[in-house]
Design an enzyme around this catalytic site. Structure first.
Site, short mmCIF file in Angstrom:
data_model
loop_
_atom_site.label_atom_id
_atom_site.label_comp_id
_atom_site.label_asym_id
_atom_site.label_seq_id
_atom_site.Cartn_x
_atom_site.Cartn_y
_atom_site.Cartn_z
N GLY A 14 39.05 35.61 -45.01
CA GLY A 14 38.93 34.68 -46.23
C GLY A 14 37.51 34.89 -46.69
O GLY A 14 37.27 35.16 -47.97
N HIS A 15 36.53 34.87 -45.62
CA HIS A 15 35.05 34.95 -46.15
C HIS A 15 35.00 36.43 -46.70
O HIS A 15 34.20 36.57 -47.33
CB HIS A 15 34.06 34.80 -44.77
CG HIS A 15 34.02 33.55 -44.18
ND1 HIS A 15 34.62 33.21 -42.85
CD2 HIS A 15 33.75 32.27 -44.86
CE1 HIS A 15 34.29 31.94 -42.86
NE2 HIS A 15 33.85 31.43 -43.80
N GLY A 36 29.45 31.18 -41.19
CA GLY A 36 29.51 32.00 -40.01
C GLY A 36 30.93 31.99 -39.53
O GLY A 36 31.88 31.28 -40.01
N ARG A 62 38.12 27.36 -38.06
CA ARG A 62 38.43 26.06 -36.87
C ARG A 62 39.82 26.44 -36.42
O ARG A 62 40.13 25.83 -35.33
CB ARG A 62 38.37 24.77 -37.74
CG ARG A 62 37.07 24.09 -38.01
CD ARG A 62 37.17 22.90 -38.20
NE ARG A 62 35.86 22.09 -38.26
CZ ARG A 62 35.04 21.94 -39.39
NH1 ARG A 62 35.53 22.26 -40.55
NH2 ARG A 62 33.81 21.29 -39.21
#
Ligand code: PAF
Length: 287
Positions: A35-36, A30, A186
């Site tokens: 990028g995801h 999540g 992050r």
């Protein structure tokens, strides 16, 4: 977009779909970034049915790591996936995936104990265990993994081979922000000065690649000595900086010449403040 929490219902649904068409899968924790979404886009090109999972997997976090603090923005993630035309979002709870009595874990072996694994004991065993479960639940034909987590990708390729899993693992190149920092959930922990310091990482990697390609006669130690100062600038603290060789990410010795290595690859983990960032680059002329 179907949103399911139950592993059993998800498995039934995917098995039904699989009779008609292949399934491409993107596992995530999540807090989705571009990028995801690039992985999801790739999945859409691979198969008519696309399944995404969002699950912050406690098995892959060490006792002093950021499991509790890991960013969770489910509503926002749903909107992004919905707008990309994802067919199914699997979003189990910890109890759904690891009910009382759950006990079997994968022990990945050698490759999981080096690089990040040396500093995060048990991390890759936790990743491998959840990914194997997710593969079984989604019956996926394809699974897309980002090269930003290159060691993770290699571990998944390893377990796919070792357990004869009928899944084609598709690597996807690292997606970078305008300042070339690799996208990562992050990154949201970084202050603006830490973010500025983090820009040194892609700069050092790209300088290292140029150096390696223009002077392959130099040794591993010489190249590492050249880039270490770049990464030891104010605001960054190196955890490890290593050159591996072969698809199995084998260790190299400082005196080995770059030209003698097969598929040399540079890996780095640094702290910017208390945030651990990783990145990597191929030192191979072909890539
Ligand atoms: O890369 C990640 O987000 C996670 O490690 C993964 C593959 C979803 C397993 O929890």
């Amino acid at each position: 977009m179907l949103i399911l929490n139950s592993p059993e219902v998800t498995q039934e649904t995917c098995l039904r779909w699989k009779r008609e068409s292949p399934i491409a899968f993107v596992p995530t924790m999540g807090c989705l970034h571009d990028g995801h979404l690039a992985l999801v886009q790739r999945a859409k090109e691979l198969a008519p049915k696309v399944v995404v999972s969002i699950f912050v997997n406690p098995l892959q976090f060490g006792p002093n790591e950021d499991f509790e603090k890991y960013p969770r923005v489910f509503e926002e993630d749903c909107r992004k996936l919905e707008s990309m035309g994802v067919d199914l979002l699997f979003h189990p709870s910890v109890k759904d995936l690891y009910p009382d009595g759950f006990s079997t874990k994968i022990s990945v072996g050698e490759i999981a104990n080096r690089l990040c694994g040396a500093f995060r004991p048990g991390h890759f065993d936790g990743v491998a265990t959840v990914v194997l479960k997710l593969f079984e639940i989604t019956s996926c034909d394809y699974a897309v993994f980002g090269e930003k987590d290159f060691q993770q990708l290699t571990v998944i390729q390893q377990i796919t081979r070792d357990f004869n899993l009928p899944v084609c693992v598709i690597p996807f190149p690292t997606v970078r922000a305008d300042d070339q920092v690799a996208l990562s959930s992050r990154n949201s922990y970084l202050s603006s000065s830490e973010r500025e310091a983090a820009q040194k990482i892609p700069q050092a990697l790209s300088a290292a690649r140029k150096e390696a390609l223009s002077n392959p006669h130099q040794t591993v130690g010489e190249l590492l000595n050249k880039i270490t100062p770049e990464l030891s600038r104010e605001g960054l603290k190196i955890q490890y900086l290593e050159i591996t060789q072969s698809r199995r990410l084998l260790p190299t010795r400082p005196e080995e010449r770059l030209e003698s290595l097969s598929q040399p690859h540079l890996f780095v983990a640094v702290y910017a403040g208390s945030t651990r960032l990783i990145d990597n680059v191929s030192l191979n002329s072909g890539q």
